[in-house]
Design a protein around this motif. Structure first.
Motif, PDB file in Angstrom:
ATOM      1  N   GLY A 184       0.816  -1.213   0.000  1.00 16.36           N
ATOM      2  CA  GLY A 184       0.000   0.000   0.000  1.00 16.36           C
ATOM      3  C   GLY A 184       0.843   1.254   0.000  1.00 16.36           C
ATOM      4  O   GLY A 184       1.870   1.334  -0.659  1.00 16.36           O
ATOM      5  N   GLY A 195      -4.201  -2.023   0.340  1.00 16.56           N
ATOM      6  CA  GLY A 195      -4.542  -0.730  -0.231  1.00 16.56           C
ATOM      7  C   GLY A 195      -4.358  -0.686  -1.734  1.00 16.56           C
ATOM      8  O   GLY A 195      -4.989  -1.435  -2.482  1.00 16.56           O
ATOM      9  N   LEU A 218      -7.890  -3.905   2.710  1.00  9.44           N
ATOM     10  CA  LEU A 218      -8.294  -2.558   2.324  1.00  9.44           C
ATOM     11  C   LEU A 218      -8.402  -1.803   3.650  1.00  9.44           C
ATOM     12  O   LEU A 218      -9.484  -1.663   4.225  1.00  9.44           O
ATOM     13  CB  LEU A 218      -9.604  -2.603   1.546  1.00  9.44           C
ATOM     14  CG  LEU A 218      -9.446  -3.330   0.204  1.00  9.44           C
ATOM     15  CD1 LEU A 218     -10.728  -3.994  -0.235  1.00  9.44           C
ATOM     16  CD2 LEU A 218      -8.937  -2.356  -0.859  1.00  9.44           C
ATOM     17  N   GLU A 227      -7.769   1.243   4.787  1.00 10.24           N
ATOM     18  CA  GLU A 227      -7.841   2.701   4.891  1.00 10.24           C
ATOM     19  C   GLU A 227      -8.776   3.184   6.004  1.00 10.24           C
ATOM     20  O   GLU A 227      -8.518   4.225   6.622  1.00 10.24           O
ATOM     21  CB  GLU A 227      -8.278   3.306   3.554  1.00 10.24           C
ATOM     22  CG  GLU A 227      -7.223   3.260   2.460  1.00 10.24           C
ATOM     23  CD  GLU A 227      -7.195   1.936   1.697  1.00 10.24           C
ATOM     24  OE1 GLU A 227      -6.520   1.877   0.656  1.00 10.24           O
ATOM     25  OE2 GLU A 227      -7.846   0.962   2.150  1.00 10.24           O
ATOM     26  N   PRO A 283     -10.753   3.572   0.529  1.00 13.43           N
ATOM     27  CA  PRO A 283     -10.024   3.273  -0.716  1.00 13.43           C
ATOM     28  C   PRO A 283     -10.756   3.833  -1.928  1.00 13.43           C
ATOM     29  O   PRO A 283     -11.132   3.105  -2.849  1.00 13.43           O
ATOM     30  CB  PRO A 283      -9.974   1.741  -0.727  1.00 13.43           C
ATOM     31  CG  PRO A 283     -11.217   1.330  -0.008  1.00 13.43           C
ATOM     32  CD  PRO A 283     -11.413   2.366   1.074  1.00 13.43           C
TER      33      PRO A 283
END
Length: 260
Positions: free
Chosen positions: A63, A111, A133, A135, A142
């Motif tokens: 990421g 990410g 994912l 975030e 994302p």
């Protein structure tokens, strides 16, 4: 300092290898620009028939680089918007690349790394690969990669993984559609070679156009227009030099001229 991206050629196969192993191939502005430029170059190169995206070292891509994120946190909204648009350009370039693409996934893919996997036409990973994912743990989402991840795994799955930021393994990644195939680490290169071999047996234009057909059919709601567009596409392919060669080779029981 090492270049953040290695561009390797094996005949008609271009391998774009993220090369920040000490940072698990995390994204920053330099890597994003380098990968975007390399994709544009191979997309325009008639000698390239297949593109493989891979990572050097222990991970595919973990990421965003923390130092890059720290800089973006200190920047204003306008600068953050431009930065996000650069990542968006990378993802769209990969997603719409006029060549078949394959993600070779090992280690961490978090990410933006998940975004790269989702943008590739084929994705093969090892059982030890981890995905996330993540975030929302930072109060973010994302957003830039969301069109491609949602297309790959579906809206219902995306609602879960976007909200929870939960890490998941390769088995789950395959079950939700992010990976096509999971193979033991010692078989990863052989599995990638098998898929690239199949792609090289296909007509170059046909293989490159497949994603365009899928994207158009998936987004079209007018049945009559869809039928007319598809009829025009197949008529053009049949009349093209590639289509004529493919049909002739089949009827003559020989390999077509593009077979490597």
């Amino acid at each position: 300092m090492n270049h953040p991206l290695l561009s390797l050629r094996d005949g008609p196969i271009a391998r774009l290898r993220l090369n920040r192993p000490e940072l698990h191939n995390a994204f920053d502005a330099v890597l994003i620009a380098a990968l975007t430029g390399a994709l544009e170059a191979v997309g325009a190169d008639p000698g390239v028939r297949v593109v493989v995206i891979e990572g050097e070292g222990a991970s595919f891509s973990a990421g965003a680089d923390l130092n890059w994120m720290r800089g973006m946190a200190a920047a204003g909204e306008a600068e953050n918007r431009e930065d996000a648009l650069a990542l968006a350009r990378l993802m769209r370039t990969l997603n719409e690349l006029p060549k078949p693409t394959l993600a070779r996934v090992h280690g961490a893919a978090f990410g933006g790394g998940v975004g790269l996997v989702a943008c590739c036409d084929i994705a093969i990973g090892v059982p030890e690969a981890k995905f996330g994912l993540t975030e929302s743990k930072l109060g973010l989402l994302p957003a830039v990669i969301s069109p491609y991840v949602i297309e790959a795994i579906g809206a219902r799955q995306a609602r879960r993984w976007f909200a929870t930021a939960e890490i998941f393994d390769a088995t789950v990644a395959q079950s939700i559609g992010l990976l096509h195939q999971v193979v033991p680490a010692e078989s990863l290169d052989a599995a990638v070679a098998r898929q690239t071999g199949l792609l090289l047996k296909a007509g170059p234009h046909a293989a490159a156009t497949a994603k365009t057909l899928v994207r158009r059919v998936a987004g079209e709601r007018d049945g009559g227009k869809l039928d007319n567009d598809n009829a025009a596409l197949i008529a053009g392919l049949r009349a093209s030099a590639e289509g004529q060669e493919g049909l002739s080779a089949f009827l003559d029981k020989r390999s077509p001229s593009w077979t490597v």
